[in-house]
Design a protein around this motif. Structure first.
Motif, PDB file in Angstrom:
ATOM      1  N   ASP A 221     136.581 107.256  66.614  1.00 30.74           N
ATOM      2  CA  ASP A 221     136.201 107.384  65.213  1.00 30.74           C
ATOM      3  C   ASP A 221     134.800 106.853  64.955  1.00 30.74           C
ATOM      4  O   ASP A 221     134.124 107.319  64.018  1.00 30.74           O
ATOM      5  CB  ASP A 221     137.204 106.629  64.326  1.00 30.74           C
ATOM      6  CG  ASP A 221     138.564 107.304  64.318  1.00 30.74           C
ATOM      7  OD1 ASP A 221     138.609 108.535  64.540  1.00 30.74           O
ATOM      8  OD2 ASP A 221     139.581 106.615  64.101  1.00 30.74           O
ATOM      9  N   ASN A 222     134.347 105.888  65.745  1.00 31.94           N
ATOM     10  CA  ASN A 222     132.997 105.368  65.540  1.00 31.94           C
ATOM     11  C   ASN A 222     131.930 106.394  65.893  1.00 31.94           C
ATOM     12  O   ASN A 222     130.790 106.275  65.439  1.00 31.94           O
ATOM     13  CB  ASN A 222     132.797 104.086  66.352  1.00 31.94           C
ATOM     14  CG  ASN A 222     133.231 104.256  67.809  1.00 31.94           C
ATOM     15  OD1 ASN A 222     133.931 105.210  68.156  1.00 31.94           O
ATOM     16  ND2 ASN A 222     132.831 103.342  68.666  1.00 31.94           N
ATOM     17  N   TRP A 223     132.273 107.418  66.683  1.00 35.75           N
ATOM     18  CA  TRP A 223     131.324 108.501  66.977  1.00 35.75           C
ATOM     19  C   TRP A 223     131.366 109.580  65.891  1.00 35.75           C
ATOM     20  O   TRP A 223     130.396 110.323  65.727  1.00 35.75           O
ATOM     21  CB  TRP A 223     131.649 109.131  68.332  1.00 35.75           C
ATOM     22  CG  TRP A 223     131.299 108.266  69.492  1.00 35.75           C
ATOM     23  CD1 TRP A 223     132.132 107.407  70.148  1.00 35.75           C
ATOM     24  CD2 TRP A 223     130.027 108.150  70.130  1.00 35.75           C
ATOM     25  NE1 TRP A 223     131.467 106.774  71.166  1.00 35.75           N
ATOM     26  CE2 TRP A 223     130.166 107.214  71.191  1.00 35.75           C
ATOM     27  CE3 TRP A 223     128.786 108.756  69.932  1.00 35.75           C
ATOM     28  CZ2 TRP A 223     129.108 106.860  72.016  1.00 35.75           C
ATOM     29  CZ3 TRP A 223     127.726 108.412  70.764  1.00 35.75           C
ATOM     30  CH2 TRP A 223     127.899 107.472  71.793  1.00 35.75           C
ATOM     31  N   ARG A 224     132.460 109.691  65.174  1.00 41.24           N
ATOM     32  CA  ARG A 224     132.573 110.720  64.147  1.00 41.24           C
ATOM     33  C   ARG A 224     131.908 110.327  62.835  1.00 41.24           C
ATOM     34  O   ARG A 224     131.598 111.189  62.014  1.00 41.24           O
ATOM     35  CB  ARG A 224     134.052 111.015  63.871  1.00 41.24           C
ATOM     36  CG  ARG A 224     134.841 111.487  65.076  1.00 41.24           C
ATOM     37  CD  ARG A 224     136.292 111.709  64.692  1.00 41.24           C
ATOM     38  NE  ARG A 224     137.120 112.012  65.841  1.00 41.24           N
ATOM     39  CZ  ARG A 224     138.429 112.230  65.786  1.00 41.24           C
ATOM     40  NH1 ARG A 224     139.048 112.148  64.601  1.00 41.24           N
ATOM     41  NH2 ARG A 224     139.120 112.506  66.873  1.00 41.24           N
ATOM     42  N   ILE A 225     131.722 109.044  62.632  1.00 41.33           N
ATOM     43  CA  ILE A 225     131.232 108.582  61.337  1.00 41.33           C
ATOM     44  C   ILE A 225     129.888 109.183  60.966  1.00 41.33           C
ATOM     45  O   ILE A 225     129.706 109.645  59.819  1.00 41.33           O
ATOM     46  CB  ILE A 225     131.190 107.046  61.311  1.00 41.33           C
ATOM     47  CG1 ILE A 225     132.610 106.499  61.315  1.00 41.33           C
ATOM     48  CG2 ILE A 225     130.435 106.528  60.090  1.00 41.33           C
ATOM     49  CD1 ILE A 225     132.690 105.006  61.461  1.00 41.33           C
ATOM     50  N   PRO A 226     128.870 109.248  61.834  1.00 43.38           N
ATOM     51  CA  PRO A 226     127.587 109.846  61.410  1.00 43.38           C
ATOM     52  C   PRO A 226     127.719 111.301  60.980  1.00 43.38           C
ATOM     53  O   PRO A 226     127.125 111.708  59.969  1.00 43.38           O
ATOM     54  CB  PRO A 226     126.700 109.700  62.662  1.00 43.38           C
ATOM     55  CG  PRO A 226     127.297 108.567  63.422  1.00 43.38           C
ATOM     56  CD  PRO A 226     128.764 108.643  63.175  1.00 43.38           C
ATOM     57  N   ALA A 227     128.509 112.094  61.719  1.00 44.45           N
ATOM     58  CA  ALA A 227     128.677 113.503  61.336  1.00 44.45           C
ATOM     59  C   ALA A 227     129.421 113.613  60.005  1.00 44.45           C
ATOM     60  O   ALA A 227     129.066 114.445  59.153  1.00 44.45           O
ATOM     61  CB  ALA A 227     129.427 114.256  62.430  1.00 44.45           C
ATOM     62  N   GLU A 228     130.439 112.778  59.803  1.00 43.26           N
ATOM     63  CA  GLU A 228     131.163 112.829  58.540  1.00 43.26           C
ATOM     64  C   GLU A 228     130.289 112.402  57.367  1.00 43.26           C
ATOM     65  O   GLU A 228     130.393 112.946  56.261  1.00 43.26           O
ATOM     66  CB  GLU A 228     132.405 111.935  58.629  1.00 43.26           C
ATOM     67  CG  GLU A 228     133.446 112.451  59.614  1.00 43.26           C
ATOM     68  CD  GLU A 228     134.581 111.466  59.803  1.00 43.26           C
ATOM     69  OE1 GLU A 228     134.471 110.345  59.243  1.00 43.26           O
ATOM     70  OE2 GLU A 228     135.553 111.799  60.507  1.00 43.26           O
ATOM     71  N   GLU A 229     129.421 111.420  57.578  1.00 49.22           N
ATOM     72  CA  GLU A 229     128.497 111.011  56.523  1.00 49.22           C
ATOM     73  C   GLU A 229     127.512 112.131  56.195  1.00 49.22           C
ATOM     74  O   GLU A 229     127.179 112.361  55.026  1.00 49.22           O
ATOM     75  CB  GLU A 229     127.741 109.758  56.945  1.00 49.22           C
ATOM     76  CG  GLU A 229     128.570 108.506  56.906  1.00 49.22           C
ATOM     77  CD  GLU A 229     128.979 108.168  55.481  1.00 49.22           C
ATOM     78  OE1 GLU A 229     128.093 108.045  54.621  1.00 49.22           O
ATOM     79  OE2 GLU A 229     130.180 108.033  55.241  1.00 49.22           O
TER      80      GLU A 229
END
Length: 564
Positions: A221-229
């Protein structure tokens, strides 16, 4: 309007309906099962679909015409080469009014709206990215200032849980500048625990809390956060996507709770629930850092009661039938989004059809030739030569060779206006009958014979009738085969480019027929020309013409090829 601008604007506008459909999908899956795993998958799919619709719309708009499944229409590229088009010509005068057209915004208004939507969306991405980057820097400083955990029992419990989950055990640090436990960092992750929670909670509770953060690490999930933002900033004008993201983050925390409590005893579940309540109390206090990281309490704290109920009263996993039904619903929503992307790509092609550089260069040269060959223009080769030089670097040599002969305007001959209008040799549509075997010589021959045939009808029948039919008095329709079609709404023109062929007859009484911008000779029909002779065919709506007729301009590359 540029094709990329039109496709991007339509894809961004689609975030509203796609977001509403995503909300419906998530709600339906929540009613089907209490298992957080299919719920999280459904909400993740719903959050990703607006971005998928935007990417698919842009990609389908720029696919080659042979692969793009579009609905052919004015301004859109045909689905394959030599696409057949039926061009309906209106009948005479007021007896047959023009068919009503669907309202389309003016080009200037459509371009302004598209630029505004794209600009606001990009501004949202920039603002969201700046905010996230500022929080990341602050969190990095807090992590660097945090002290390592000295509790050996807690470190060993975290290591054992990491081995069981198949991840590398991160470091555990204690800080008084964070309000809740969280997983910080992507390349070198670390678990940050609030100092107040570390002093108040037991080792067993802290191990369960760290197990929750390890579940985030396992899910990446820590890798998905930038794309989700980035997606949150891109679709900030569509509130349904924000609602979908809130539900997605809540179900994500529930999935991590399920992973952390896998095989735990009821007493451990109660301790975990107390740790969640304590973390919520700490998170309610002001914190010097606000960053969207994989946190223990999650962003949507209003759903904490749902998490507590799932922690204290675990539910059974979803049955295969309910999971299958959820998959069917997700597939149906994905298919609907794909069909919508096809329709949006087709609309983008209508608003701004992408044209290959060769065809665009040929179109520019032909437009320059038409402007020079207009009846009210003074023939001058300098502007046309300049236009050819400007376009020449962007077009292949073959394309320019096929269009270059248009650049020479037809020579004007005062004694023979018909020949000036159409300099190509044509067969006589009214040939003279075979002369009498014993003709009587004329004692007074005309010193200035007329080189043109007598326009009056010949009373004698023609032993060799013309193989090409004469124009039908009723007008009607013609069939056009072309490689490319363009539309110029502000000029009321529809232009066919490439390999153009025509079938059918045009009535010169109801249609103003031109050849290379000049009036056509009597009896001329585009259908009489050889295949490959027509390089450009222009239809101008009679509603924008002064004489109230449809103008059909036939641009021919070579007079030798134009012989029927």
């Amino acid at each position: 309007m540029q094709p990329l601008l039109a496709a991007s604007a339509l894809g961004l506008a689609a975030a509203w309906p796609v977001g509403v459909l995503g909300l419906g999908l998530g709600r339906l899956v929540e009613r089907l099962t209490d298992d957080p795993r299919p719920r999280a998958a459904a909400w993740s799919l719903a959050y990703a679909l607006p971005a998928g619709a935007l990417a698919a719309t842009v990609a389908l708009t720029f696919l080659p015409a042979n692969f793009a499944p579009t609905i052919f229409g004015p301004g859109a590229a045909p689905a394959n080469a030599a696409q057949r088009v039926s061009v309906q010509l209106a009948q005479a005068g007021a007896e047959a009014p023009l068919a009503p057209r669907a309202w389309t915004p003016p080009p200037a208004l459509a371009a302004s709206l598209a630029w505004g939507l794209v600009g606001l969306s990009l501004a949202g991405v920039a603002a969201r990215g700046w905010r996230w980057n500022r929080g990341r820097r602050r969190l990095a400083a807090i992590r660097a200032a945090a002290r390592p955990c000295q509790d050996a029992a807690l470190i060993e419990a975290v290591r054992q849980r990491a081995v069981r989950l198949g991840v590398r055990a991160p470091s555990v640090r204690i800080s008084d500048r964070v309000g809740e436990p969280l997983l910080a960092g992507a390349l070198r992750p670390a678990i940050l625990l609030p100092e107040a929670l570390a002093r108040a909670a037991s080792v067993q509770r802290l191990a369960l809390v760290c197990g929750h953060e390890l579940a985030h690490l396992r899910r990446r999930d820590n890798w998905r956060i930038p794309a989700e933002e980035a997606l949150a900033g891109l679709f900030w004008l569509a509130p349904p996507t924000a609602a979908v993201r809130g539900r997605m983050l809540a179900t994500r925390e529930a999935v991590c709770d399920l992973t952390a409590l896998d095989g735990a005893a009821p007493e451990a579940r109660h301790d975990y629930a107390r740790a969640l309540v304590e973390a919520l109390k700490l998170a309610a206090q002001p914190s010097p850092v606000q960053v969207y990281q994989s946190a223990f309490t999650g962003l949507d704290r209003s759903l904490a009661s749902m998490r507590l109920a799932a922690i204290l009263q675990p539910r059974a996993s979803a049955s295969a039938g309910r999971i299958g039904l959820s998959l069917v619903l997700g597939g149906a929503l994905t298919a609907a989004t794909g069909a919508g992307s096809l329709a949006l790509a087709d609309q983008a092609r209508r608003l701004a059809p992408p044209i290959s550089p060769a065809v665009e260069a040929a179109a520019q040269v032909a437009e320059a030739a038409q402007a020079v060959a207009a009846p009210d223009a003074v023939p001058d080769a300098a502007p046309l030569d300049a236009a050819v030089q400007d376009v020449a670097p962007a077009a292949p040599a073959k394309a320019l060779d096929s269009v270059a002969p248009i650049a020479e305007p037809a020579p004007a001959v005062e004694a023979a206006p018909v020949a000036a209008a159409d300099p190509r040799p044509r067969p006589n549509p009214h040939p003279t009958p075979t002369p009498h075997p014993n003709p009587q010589p004329n004692p007074h021959p005309d010193p200035h014979p007329n080189p043109h045939p007598n326009p009056r009808p010949n009373p004698r029948p023609n032993p060799r009738p013309n193989p090409h039919p004469a124009p039908s008095p009723g007008g009607g329709a013609v069939d056009v085969s072309a490689d490319m079609q363009r539309s110029i709404p502000n000029r009321g023109q529809t232009i066919f480019l490439g390999d153009v062929t025509v079938k059918g007859v045009l009535d010169p009484v109801k249609v103003n027929l031109r050849v290379n911008g000049l009036p056509a000779a009597p009896g001329f029909q585009p259908s009489l020309l050889n295949r490959g002779s027509i390089q450009r065919l222009e239809f101008t709506d009679r509603g924008v013409t002064a004489e109230g007729k449809i103008i059909v301009n036939v641009v021919i590359a070579d007079a030798q090829d134009a012989r029927p």
